[in-house]
Design an enzyme around this catalytic site. Structure first.
Site, PDB file in Angstrom:
ATOM      1  CD1 TRP A   1      -2.129  -2.168   1.943  1.00 52.60           C
ATOM      2  CD2 TRP A   1      -2.924  -1.355   0.013  1.00 52.60           C
ATOM      3  NE1 TRP A   1      -3.115  -3.012   1.499  1.00 52.60           N
ATOM      4  CE2 TRP A   1      -3.617  -2.537   0.318  1.00 52.60           C
ATOM      5  CE3 TRP A   1      -3.250  -0.670  -1.166  1.00 52.60           C
ATOM      6  CZ2 TRP A   1      -4.623  -3.059  -0.497  1.00 52.60           C
ATOM      7  CZ3 TRP A   1      -4.245  -1.186  -1.983  1.00 52.60           C
ATOM      8  CH2 TRP A   1      -4.928  -2.359  -1.646  1.00 52.60           C
TER       9      TRP A   1
ATOM     10  CE  LYS B   1      -8.796  -3.189   3.583  1.00 54.05           C
ATOM     11  NZ  LYS B   1      -7.622  -2.481   3.113  1.00 54.05           N
TER      12      LYS B   1
ATOM     13  CG  ASP C   1      -3.259   3.847   4.273  1.00 49.47           C
ATOM     14  OD1 ASP C   1      -4.251   3.634   4.990  1.00 49.47           O
ATOM     15  OD2 ASP C   1      -3.038   3.227   3.209  1.00 49.47           O
TER      16      ASP C   1
END
Ligand SMILES: *Cc1c(COP(=O)(O)O)cnc(C)c1O
Length: 360
Positions: free
Chosen positions: A101, A195, A171
């Site tokens: 990511w 998530k 993030d």
């Protein structure tokens, strides 16, 4: 009805109380005769839903007044572009590469400016976090970027990098609301909600006000300007009303369950059960350096692909589902987010122990 223990990395398990509440309100939200799915985003009712959600999030995270909370679409991946477009004044930023990511965010930023890799743990398949106490940060960098919890590899920053005075952008998709945060240490802290918080299709970005500006990159789409979204209270266009509503219910659930201090305590307890088992097992091994282990995503392997496959198949039959590791890592991964009950982790460990005994 039979519910399973769902260890999916995302979209992922939600609190059962929240799902039941949504079910109860599905046809008639608080006496207004319609579902949240059917109402105008400009209605008084929805206004109260989004305002309450924001206030509850502010309470949970103790968000200072000089930060805006934006409810945006496009997922975390859209922020990979929006962040450089809005923040790169000098067209240069530093990225700490601790997994896919962060790497994707860095690649996206490099379309718009110079995205410098400050440190990386790619040499050991991202199984640890690089030392971030003295990064090669230069004066002309607009920000320093990290992915705080690496969903795929199972690492987590316990201490934040030394950014040498630069704004930190993080993030936190897979650790959103899993632990208390000092928001003032971040320029931007953001996460896709699917998530640990709610249904897919919403990303929440908490941004210090001075980073919300007019002088963004000239080609920045109107929708991706933080200023557009901030000036319109996240209602420049139709937002993801449903996800905002469910997140609001999850925020209430978190408050009713003791807030983030309690959540962190429970998450530590749950993770300990699994890590303690892994540390003594002769068959299953955790893949992450101990001091960098995530409380949310726990990857582990046996010595062979065949055994991994057999384990996943038999676990599924026991109602322990979505344990397959990410396709790039293989093996297994148990995501044990806020809404995963301790009983789910205990059942998983019992099954692992039984599997180990019958297969060795
Ligand atoms: C899942 C994930 C993303 C991507 O989220 P999307 O909402 O699908 O774009 C980004 N960062 C992290 C840490 C993630 O876990």
């Amino acid at each position: 009805m039979s519910r399973v223990y769902n260890f999916s990395a995302g979209p992922a398990v939600l609190p059962e109380e929240v799902l039941l509440e949504a079910q109860k309100e599905m046809l008639d939200y608080h006496g207004c005769g319609m579902s949240v799915n059917e109402m105008s985003h400009r209605s008084k009712t929805f206004d109260s839903i989004i305002q309450t959600a924001e206030q509850d999030l502010r309470d949970l995270y103790n968000i200072p007044d000089n930060y805006k909370v934006l409810f945006l679409q496009g997922g975390a991946s859209q922020q990979f572009a929006a962040i450089p477009m809005n923040l790169m004044k000098n067209k240069k930023a530093g990225y700490v590469i601790t997994g896919q990511w962060a790497k994707k965010a860095c690649q996206e930023a490099s379309i718009y400016g110079e995205a410098v890799c400050l440190a990386s743990s790619a040499d050991k398949t991202f199984s640890y976090l690089p030392d971030c106490s003295d990064l090669p940060i230069t004066d002309d960098m607009d920000y320093v970027y990290i992915c705080k919890n690496n969903t795929i590899y199972g690492t987590h920053f316990k201490t934040l990098p030394n950014t040498k005075g630069k704004d930190l952008v993080a993030d936190v998709s897979s650790c959103f609301l899993s632990e208390p945060e000092d928001i003032s240490r971040y320029g931007i802290i953001y996460g896709g909600v699917q998530k640990n918080v709610g249904p897919a299709g919403l990303v929440i970005s908490i941004i210090r006000e001075d980073l919300i500006r007019d002088d963004v990159m000239p080609f920045t789409p109107t929708m991706l300007k933080f200023k557009t979204q901030a000036d319109n209270g996240s209602l420049y266009n139709t937002p993801n009303c449903w996800s905002i509503y469910i997140c609001g219910l999850v925020f209430k659930w978190l408050k009713a369950n003791g807030g983030l201090v309690e959540m962190q305590k429970r998450n530590e307890e749950k993770a300990k059960i699994l890590y303690d088992y892994l540390d003594q097992s002769k068959m299953f091994k955790g893949t992450v350096r101990k001091e960098d282990r995530s409380l949310m995503n726990v990857p582990f392997v046996t010595q062979s692909d065949e055994l991994n496959e057999k384990f996943i198949k038999e676990a599924t039959a026991q109602g322990l589902v979505s344990l397959k590791g990410h396709r790039t890592v293989g093996g297994m991964r148990a995501s044990i987010y806020n809404a995963m009950p301790k009983a789910g982790v205990e059942k998983l460990v019992q099954f692992m122990d039984q599997f180990e005994k019958t297969n060795s």
